[in-house]
Design a protein around this motif. Structure first.
Motif, mmCIF file in Angstrom:
data_model
loop_
_atom_site.group_PDB
_atom_site.id
_atom_site.type_symbol
_atom_site.label_atom_id
_atom_site.label_comp_id
_atom_site.label_asym_id
_atom_site.label_seq_id
_atom_site.Cartn_x
_atom_site.Cartn_y
_atom_site.Cartn_z
ATOM 1 N N ILE A 176 -49.761 13.723 -22.845
ATOM 2 C CA ILE A 176 -49.986 13.675 -24.294
ATOM 3 C C ILE A 176 -50.512 15.028 -24.761
ATOM 4 C CG2 ILE A 176 -51.196 12.490 -26.169
ATOM 5 C CD1 ILE A 176 -51.525 10.099 -24.225
ATOM 6 N N ILE A 177 -49.759 15.685 -25.627
ATOM 7 C CA ILE A 177 -50.178 16.966 -26.193
ATOM 8 C C ILE A 177 -50.803 16.678 -27.554
ATOM 9 C CG2 ILE A 177 -49.419 19.277 -26.880
ATOM 10 C CD1 ILE A 177 -46.825 18.634 -25.176
ATOM 11 N N VAL A 178 -52.050 17.101 -27.736
ATOM 12 C CA VAL A 178 -52.763 16.768 -28.967
ATOM 13 C C VAL A 178 -53.009 18.014 -29.803
ATOM 14 C CG1 VAL A 178 -54.739 15.539 -29.933
ATOM 15 C CG2 VAL A 178 -53.929 14.953 -27.637
ATOM 16 N N LEU A 179 -52.234 18.188 -30.860
ATOM 17 C CA LEU A 179 -52.414 19.317 -31.772
ATOM 18 C C LEU A 179 -53.281 18.930 -32.951
ATOM 19 C CD1 LEU A 179 -50.865 22.271 -32.634
ATOM 20 C CD2 LEU A 179 -50.104 20.749 -34.458
ATOM 21 N N GLY A 180 -53.181 17.669 -33.370
ATOM 22 C CA GLY A 180 -53.907 17.222 -34.553
ATOM 23 C C GLY A 180 -55.364 16.914 -34.267
ATOM 24 N N GLY A 181 -56.261 17.274 -35.204
ATOM 25 C CA GLY A 181 -57.678 17.003 -35.026
ATOM 26 C C GLY A 181 -58.166 15.947 -36.008
ATOM 27 N N ASP A 182 -57.231 15.347 -36.742
ATOM 28 C CA ASP A 182 -57.602 14.300 -37.694
ATOM 29 C C ASP A 182 -58.024 13.049 -36.946
ATOM 30 O OD1 ASP A 182 -56.631 15.878 -39.910
ATOM 31 O OD2 ASP A 182 -54.614 15.332 -39.254
ATOM 32 N N PHE A 183 -58.842 12.258 -37.624
ATOM 33 C CA PHE A 183 -59.311 10.996 -37.077
ATOM 34 C C PHE A 183 -58.148 10.132 -36.582
ATOM 35 C CE2 PHE A 183 -60.042 6.511 -37.678
ATOM 36 C CZ PHE A 183 -61.215 6.308 -36.982
ATOM 37 N N ASP A 184 -57.129 9.965 -37.421
ATOM 38 C CA ASP A 184 -56.028 9.062 -37.063
ATOM 39 C C ASP A 184 -55.205 9.602 -35.895
ATOM 40 O OD1 ASP A 184 -55.990 10.441 -39.678
ATOM 41 O OD2 ASP A 184 -53.831 10.297 -39.510
ATOM 42 N N LYS A 185 -55.044 10.923 -35.820
ATOM 43 C CA LYS A 185 -54.286 11.512 -34.719
ATOM 44 C C LYS A 185 -55.070 11.341 -33.404
ATOM 45 C CE LYS A 185 -50.996 13.402 -37.320
ATOM 46 N NZ LYS A 185 -50.852 14.830 -37.595
ATOM 47 N N LEU A 186 -56.374 11.640 -33.433
ATOM 48 C CA LEU A 186 -57.193 11.496 -32.224
ATOM 49 C C LEU A 186 -57.301 10.032 -31.816
ATOM 50 C CD1 LEU A 186 -60.071 14.063 -32.979
ATOM 51 C CD2 LEU A 186 -58.228 14.304 -31.296
#
Lengths: 162, 162, 162
Positions: free
Chosen positions: C13-23
């Motif tokens: 899983i590559i995580v670019l987003g730091g928003d609540f919903d993305k995390l």
């Protein structure tokens, strides 16, 4: 004579975004994959629930109503992720697509259904946002958790997070 | 003696986002995968078209011109998805990357091209936004629909939607 | 008697987003996959670094401090990608999740760690944003580049970009 039954390839699409462009991409890929004889499953979560909601306010409790006030409306109310101001971007893209005879969101979703795409709703998102099963379109195959989603994805040739 | 030809692994990257950080991630993964001897295909759609546009206004009709006015400019005009105000975030990240000798977007794209990454443009997005083939950089391999994209993705070891 | 050792399936899983919903989505999928006996690796990049930062300002140089001023804070300060105004959306979703006894971000991350999810930090993002290893939580397995990420992904049954 041997009868060979080829196993269908699978695609799993997780839809977190509720923006016009995200939903448009999700249903375009879903119909494209289904038309290519793939077995397609979509999981709608968080903002993505807009893609399978009926045209009604969501939520019964105080917070559910607040989210409903802002996020109210069905797939026809999806704004592009940019230039969404006052529904302006939605109107503009709607016009542009009609001018070019490109299928709109509602038509793309119907086409997905007609092609046998299975749609699931994320149970946790529904709980948080206070959305009931009856508030989703009838064609939704079921309400599911992360376990089913993971199982579908690990058996899929294509897994996308939109 | 048997000659064994190993089939190259494939990666398919669908690029919907036109933000600096989305394009930066897309080209970083593309170059990383190509450098690892993978066969890489990128599909640019919607806002992602910025990644392969020449530096000119898009659209000829009324709506196309409107989108062009707002979305005008090529890859060098990509703003981060946050703090894009007045090009401020773009300037800041540009400075920060130069300070650290990190390759910029234009260099990363060139490196992708040099490493043989194949770039396709989404035909539906081009129709909606009134973008012609001549408005895309010459290195674009072609204009394609969802069918080609699905076929590439289902034969890929890595498929990502950015 | 033959001992059959089944190879564990992998998820990247590559995580670019730091928003609540993305995390929230990233850690939900990570825990779901790990609970299904998959070998899970997460790569945190760009805004996604919020998911593994300690509660401190980031960056030492001028630009790093600027980003730190805006992006300061750890996972508990993640705002939803919509309605983030003045921390309002974060407060609202926090309340809604507590009401429904849904695990929060910090708990989901801890559960991921307990289930053996491996977390890597993107070296380029750390350089650009001037973030040091000590500013990340101790449980981070290491700092890595695109090459490791690509290798993990191409051997994974599920690869997602969030």
């Amino acid at each position: 004579m041997e009868q060979k039954t080829e196993k269908k390839k699978k695609a799993t699409i997780i839809v977190l975004g509720g923006d016009f462009d995200k939903l448009f991409a999700a249903f375009t890929i879903a119909t494209g994959a289904a038309a290519s004889n793939m077995d397609v499953t979509m999981f709608f979560t968080f903002w993505g629930l807009r893609g399978i909601k009926k045209n009604m306010r969501t939520g019964r409790g105080f917070f559910g109503r607040m989210v409903g006030l802002i996020e109210g409306g069905d797939i026809t109310k999806a704004n592009p992720s940019k230039y969404g101001f006052l529904g302006m971007g939605r109107w503009m893209f709607g016009k542009m697509m009609k001018n070019k005879n490109v299928a709109g969101l509602t038509e793309l979703r119907q086409l997905s259904i007609d092609l046998g795409v299975k749609m699931y709703s994320c149970i946790t998102s529904m709980e948080i946002m206070e959305i009931d099963r009856e508030q989703l379109i009838d064609e939704v195959a079921g309400v599911a958790g992360a376990a089913l989603m993971v199982e579908e994805a690990q058996n899929s040739e294509i897994s996308l997070f939109i």
